[in-house]
Design a protein around this motif. Structure first.
Motif, PDB file in Angstrom:
ATOM      1  N   TYR A  38     -20.571 -27.355 -20.994  1.00 57.47           N
ATOM      2  CA  TYR A  38     -20.005 -26.443 -20.012  1.00 57.47           C
ATOM      3  C   TYR A  38     -21.093 -25.734 -19.244  1.00 57.47           C
ATOM      4  CZ  TYR A  38     -15.460 -25.587 -22.850  1.00 57.47           C
ATOM      5  OH  TYR A  38     -14.625 -25.634 -23.742  1.00 57.47           O
ATOM      6  N   GLN A  39     -20.916 -25.350 -17.978  1.00 50.87           N
ATOM      7  CA  GLN A  39     -21.710 -24.261 -17.211  1.00 50.87           C
ATOM      8  C   GLN A  39     -20.817 -23.259 -16.365  1.00 50.87           C
ATOM      9  OE1 GLN A  39     -24.835 -25.164 -13.874  1.00 50.87           O
ATOM     10  NE2 GLN A  39     -25.835 -25.112 -15.638  1.00 50.87           N
ATOM     11  N   ALA A  40     -21.282 -22.124 -16.889  1.00 51.85           N
ATOM     12  CA  ALA A  40     -20.663 -20.937 -16.405  1.00 51.85           C
ATOM     13  C   ALA A  40     -21.142 -20.754 -14.691  1.00 51.85           C
ATOM     14  CB  ALA A  40     -20.724 -19.810 -16.738  1.00 51.85           C
ATOM     15  N   VAL A  41     -20.406 -20.624 -13.692  1.00 52.82           N
ATOM     16  CA  VAL A  41     -20.726 -20.645 -12.322  1.00 52.82           C
ATOM     17  C   VAL A  41     -20.302 -19.390 -11.606  1.00 52.82           C
ATOM     18  CG1 VAL A  41     -20.912 -23.083 -11.938  1.00 52.82           C
ATOM     19  CG2 VAL A  41     -18.802 -21.948 -11.685  1.00 52.82           C
ATOM     20  N   SER A  42     -20.811 -19.012 -10.607  1.00 56.04           N
ATOM     21  CA  SER A  42     -20.708 -17.789  -9.838  1.00 56.04           C
ATOM     22  C   SER A  42     -19.487 -17.659  -8.869  1.00 56.04           C
ATOM     23  CB  SER A  42     -22.042 -17.493  -9.013  1.00 56.04           C
ATOM     24  OG  SER A  42     -22.110 -18.486  -8.139  1.00 56.04           O
ATOM     25  N   LEU A  43     -18.133 -17.920  -9.576  1.00 53.53           N
ATOM     26  CA  LEU A  43     -17.024 -17.706  -9.192  1.00 53.53           C
ATOM     27  C   LEU A  43     -16.240 -16.863 -10.205  1.00 53.53           C
ATOM     28  CD1 LEU A  43     -15.122 -18.357  -6.767  1.00 53.53           C
ATOM     29  CD2 LEU A  43     -14.231 -20.306  -8.169  1.00 53.53           C
ATOM     30  N   TYR A  44     -15.878 -15.563  -9.851  1.00 51.32           N
ATOM     31  CA  TYR A  44     -15.641 -14.704 -11.012  1.00 51.32           C
ATOM     32  C   TYR A  44     -14.002 -14.152 -10.984  1.00 51.32           C
ATOM     33  CZ  TYR A  44     -20.685 -14.228 -11.462  1.00 51.32           C
ATOM     34  OH  TYR A  44     -22.167 -14.517 -11.523  1.00 51.32           O
ATOM     35  N   GLU A  45     -13.635 -13.944 -12.188  1.00 49.56           N
ATOM     36  CA  GLU A  45     -12.255 -13.262 -12.270  1.00 49.56           C
ATOM     37  C   GLU A  45     -12.842 -11.810 -12.695  1.00 49.56           C
ATOM     38  OE1 GLU A  45     -10.332 -15.627 -11.032  1.00 49.56           O
ATOM     39  OE2 GLU A  45      -8.798 -15.696 -12.698  1.00 49.56           O
ATOM     40  N   ASP A  46     -12.154 -10.726 -11.837  1.00 45.46           N
ATOM     41  CA  ASP A  46     -12.314  -9.473 -12.140  1.00 45.46           C
ATOM     42  C   ASP A  46     -11.029  -8.553 -12.825  1.00 45.46           C
ATOM     43  OD1 ASP A  46     -15.250  -8.156 -10.866  1.00 45.46           O
ATOM     44  OD2 ASP A  46     -14.427  -9.742  -9.751  1.00 45.46           O
ATOM     45  N   VAL A  47     -11.321  -7.984 -13.851  1.00 45.49           N
ATOM     46  CA  VAL A  47     -10.170  -7.320 -14.474  1.00 45.49           C
ATOM     47  C   VAL A  47     -10.463  -5.975 -14.739  1.00 45.49           C
ATOM     48  CG1 VAL A  47      -8.969  -7.289 -16.784  1.00 45.49           C
ATOM     49  CG2 VAL A  47      -9.723  -9.569 -16.089  1.00 45.49           C
ATOM     50  N   ARG A  48      -9.506  -4.980 -14.331  1.00 39.74           N
ATOM     51  CA  ARG A  48      -9.486  -3.567 -14.294  1.00 39.74           C
ATOM     52  C   ARG A  48      -8.286  -3.304 -15.348  1.00 39.74           C
ATOM     53  NH1 ARG A  48     -11.529  -5.089  -9.413  1.00 39.74           N
ATOM     54  NH2 ARG A  48     -13.420  -4.104  -8.693  1.00 39.74           N
ATOM     55  N   PHE A  55       2.090  -3.047 -22.185  1.00 42.09           N
ATOM     56  CA  PHE A  55       1.374  -4.121 -21.655  1.00 42.09           C
ATOM     57  C   PHE A  55       1.786  -4.672 -20.111  1.00 42.09           C
ATOM     58  CE2 PHE A  55       0.530  -3.884 -26.062  1.00 42.09           C
ATOM     59  CZ  PHE A  55      -0.527  -4.000 -26.309  1.00 42.09           C
ATOM     60  N   SER A  56       1.195  -4.534 -19.063  1.00 45.91           N
ATOM     61  CA  SER A  56       1.580  -5.206 -17.915  1.00 45.91           C
ATOM     62  C   SER A  56       0.243  -5.720 -17.255  1.00 45.91           C
ATOM     63  CB  SER A  56       2.218  -4.145 -17.043  1.00 45.91           C
ATOM     64  OG  SER A  56       1.300  -3.287 -16.607  1.00 45.91           O
ATOM     65  N   VAL A  57       0.604  -6.697 -16.380  1.00 49.20           N
ATOM     66  CA  VAL A  57      -0.582  -7.399 -15.489  1.00 49.20           C
ATOM     67  C   VAL A  57      -0.022  -7.783 -14.046  1.00 49.20           C
ATOM     68  CG1 VAL A  57       0.360  -9.717 -16.271  1.00 49.20           C
ATOM     69  CG2 VAL A  57      -2.390  -9.253 -15.493  1.00 49.20           C
ATOM     70  N   SER A  58      -0.830  -7.435 -13.229  1.00 48.13           N
ATOM     71  CA  SER A  58      -0.540  -7.873 -11.778  1.00 48.13           C
ATOM     72  C   SER A  58      -1.915  -8.451 -11.044  1.00 48.13           C
ATOM     73  CB  SER A  58      -0.252  -6.516 -10.901  1.00 48.13           C
ATOM     74  OG  SER A  58      -1.388  -5.667 -10.944  1.00 48.13           O
ATOM     75  N   PHE A  59      -1.569  -9.338 -10.071  1.00 51.09           N
ATOM     76  CA  PHE A  59      -2.727 -10.072  -9.570  1.00 51.09           C
ATOM     77  C   PHE A  59      -3.116  -9.776  -8.075  1.00 51.09           C
ATOM     78  CE2 PHE A  59      -0.743 -12.458 -13.092  1.00 51.09           C
ATOM     79  CZ  PHE A  59      -1.960 -12.742 -13.658  1.00 51.09           C
ATOM     80  N   THR A  60      -4.146  -9.934  -7.755  1.00 49.63           N
ATOM     81  CA  THR A  60      -4.671 -10.015  -6.228  1.00 49.63           C
ATOM     82  C   THR A  60      -5.669 -11.151  -6.400  1.00 49.63           C
ATOM     83  OG1 THR A  60      -6.303  -8.368  -6.601  1.00 49.63           O
ATOM     84  CG2 THR A  60      -4.226  -7.511  -5.606  1.00 49.63           C
ATOM     85  N   GLY A  61      -6.514 -11.322  -5.116  1.00 50.49           N
ATOM     86  CA  GLY A  61      -7.505 -12.399  -4.948  1.00 50.49           C
ATOM     87  C   GLY A  61      -7.345 -13.150  -4.090  1.00 50.49           C
ATOM     88  N   SER A  62      -8.412 -14.350  -3.908  1.00 54.89           N
ATOM     89  CA  SER A  62      -8.573 -15.180  -2.846  1.00 54.89           C
ATOM     90  C   SER A  62      -7.627 -16.524  -3.165  1.00 54.89           C
ATOM     91  CB  SER A  62     -10.088 -15.607  -2.654  1.00 54.89           C
ATOM     92  OG  SER A  62     -10.497 -15.965  -3.987  1.00 54.89           O
ATOM     93  N   VAL A  63      -7.053 -16.545  -4.265  1.00 56.37           N
ATOM     94  CA  VAL A  63      -6.382 -17.719  -4.460  1.00 56.37           C
ATOM     95  C   VAL A  63      -4.848 -17.431  -4.595  1.00 56.37           C
ATOM     96  CG1 VAL A  63      -8.108 -18.891  -5.693  1.00 56.37           C
ATOM     97  CG2 VAL A  63      -6.645 -17.577  -7.103  1.00 56.37           C
ATOM     98  N   ASN A 100     -10.303 -15.308  -8.348  1.00 55.21           N
ATOM     99  CA  ASN A 100     -10.944 -16.117  -7.263  1.00 55.21           C
ATOM    100  C   ASN A 100     -11.142 -17.637  -7.748  1.00 55.21           C
ATOM    101  OD1 ASN A 100     -11.688 -13.944  -5.533  1.00 55.21           O
ATOM    102  ND2 ASN A 100     -12.746 -13.176  -7.180  1.00 55.21           N
ATOM    103  N   VAL A 101     -10.948 -17.733  -9.094  1.00 55.31           N
ATOM    104  CA  VAL A 101     -11.036 -19.130  -9.708  1.00 55.31           C
ATOM    105  C   VAL A 101      -9.534 -19.812  -9.401  1.00 55.31           C
ATOM    106  CG1 VAL A 101     -11.204 -20.606 -12.063  1.00 55.31           C
ATOM    107  CG2 VAL A 101     -12.666 -18.415 -11.515  1.00 55.31           C
ATOM    108  N   PRO A 102      -9.404 -20.946  -9.180  1.00 52.05           N
ATOM    109  CA  PRO A 102      -8.277 -21.579  -8.617  1.00 52.05           C
ATOM    110  C   PRO A 102      -7.277 -21.583 -10.166  1.00 52.05           C
ATOM    111  CG  PRO A 102     -10.031 -23.153  -8.544  1.00 52.05           C
ATOM    112  CD  PRO A 102     -10.774 -21.925  -8.644  1.00 52.05           C
ATOM    113  N   VAL A 103      -5.953 -21.446  -9.724  1.00 48.30           N
ATOM    114  CA  VAL A 103      -5.128 -21.648 -10.863  1.00 48.30           C
ATOM    115  C   VAL A 103      -4.699 -22.703 -11.173  1.00 48.30           C
ATOM    116  CG1 VAL A 103      -2.744 -21.034 -11.473  1.00 48.30           C
ATOM    117  CG2 VAL A 103      -3.878 -19.341 -10.059  1.00 48.30           C
ATOM    118  N   ALA A 104      -4.770 -23.375 -12.447  1.00 52.36           N
ATOM    119  CA  ALA A 104      -4.544 -24.505 -12.693  1.00 52.36           C
ATOM    120  C   ALA A 104      -5.606 -25.584 -12.062  1.00 52.36           C
ATOM    121  CB  ALA A 104      -3.080 -25.253 -12.788  1.00 52.36           C
ATOM    122  N   GLY A 105      -6.687 -25.374 -11.920  1.00 58.18           N
ATOM    123  CA  GLY A 105      -7.795 -25.957 -11.210  1.00 58.18           C
ATOM    124  C   GLY A 105      -8.811 -26.595 -11.854  1.00 58.18           C
TER     125      GLY A 105
END
Length: 310
Positions: A38-48, A55-63, A100-105
């Motif tokens: 594996y190599q970790a690369v500079s495309l990130y997921e940000d969690v606040r 418990f709840s989750v919502s999404f924004t981002g470039s994908v 920012n990481v593609p979904v099912a990618g």
């Protein structure tokens, strides 16, 4: 264990590329042993993470996140609920995830969400489990979660969750061609089994316990992209291309425009192109963009999950 009302904890975790992925034969348990680098690369997921009664989750981002579930089956919510159960924490959390990481990618985006969530909730709730214990929890959530938690470069065995760090010198330049569709990991593995049955007379039988090619580890240690390009490998590439033949054209176009090599990342459909240097990566990015592909230029290796201060 109490969290301050209104406090936001921001954690970030990286996507990953499999520079090598060997898949063993189908086991009696219905799973395959794998050996991956594996190599970790500079495309990130940000969690606040913010304190909440449930418990709840919502999404924004470039994908495109429209297909993502937001119920208890979501991996980030499962990560938070697991930490709460493990530590006896009584409240919940509101998770806002910038994807920012593609979904099912094939780049471990959901795993990165889970890794960042574990870290963010541990800090928000004051549960103070520490990285080793969090890594153990990560391993129960999915094969790629421990790696996106750890980051860097590592060899993964078992189902990919048994990790040992690998030395990598310098930075590697990657250009990612992102698809506007996803590929189901179980479907790609099923297609691999069918591919092996169809070509049983033409190909060597799969090993039960695959190993990472020593040339890959040597190339990473040397920080040599030319050497690494020679040994990029993914057993899931043939089945991914069989399911989505248009990916072959993307690989061909990238290699015609200066990529040292292209490889399907994980179960796809993201194609990771390795470039010789920054200039070559920029030229490749421009060429693929001109051909109307969605591309992102990244470097690796990068750090795993960490807390950021907004």
């Amino acid at each position: 264990m109490t969290s301050e009302v209104g406090r936001i904890v921001h954690a970030r975790a990286p996507g990953k590329i499999n520079v090598f992925l060997g898949v063993g034969s189908l086991g009696d348990d219905g799973f395959h042993e794998i050996a991956t680098a594996y190599q970790a690369v500079s495309l990130y997921e940000d969690v606040r993470a913010t304190d909440a009664p449930d418990f709840s989750v919502s999404f924004t981002g470039s994908v495109d996140t429209s297909a993502l579930r937001t119920d208890g089956s979501n991996l980030a919510i499962r990560a938070a609920a697991l930490l709460a159960r493990t530590t006896g924490y009584r409240r919940g959390v509101r998770l806002e995830i910038e994807k920012n990481v593609p979904v099912a990618g094939g780049m471990g985006g959901g795993s990165a969400d889970a890794a960042a969530t574990l870290l963010a909730c541990d800090a928000l709730w004051g549960t103070e489990l520490g990285r080793e214990d969090l890594l153990e929890l990560a391993a129960t959530l999915g094969a790629d979660v421990p790696f996106t938690f750890m980051g860097g470069t590592a060899v993964g065995t078992g189902h990919g969750d048994q990790l040992s760090p690998a030395l990598a010198k310098g930075q590697f330049q990657w250009v990612l061609a992102l698809a506007d569709f996803g590929l189901s990991t179980p479907k790609v593995y099923r297609e691999l089994d069918l591919h092996r049955e169809r070509h049983a007379l033409d190909i060597f039988p799969a090993e039960d316990l695959p190993t990472v090619d020593a040339n890959v580890l040597q190339a990473l240690r040397a920080g040599d992209p030319h050497m690494l390009a020679e040994s990029l490998f993914n057993d899931l590439q043939a089945p991914a291309l069989h399911l989505e033949p248009r990916l072959a054209k993307v690989i061909e176009l990238g290699e015609e425009n200066g990529a040292l090599a292209g490889v399907v990342s994980g179960s796809g459909p993201t194609i990771a192109f390795l470039a010789a240097d920054l200039d070559s990566a920029l030229e490749l990015q421009i060429a693929l963009s001109a051909a109307r592909y969605t591309v992102v230029r990244v470097t690796g290796p990068v750090h795993g999950a960490r807390i950021l201060s907004d």
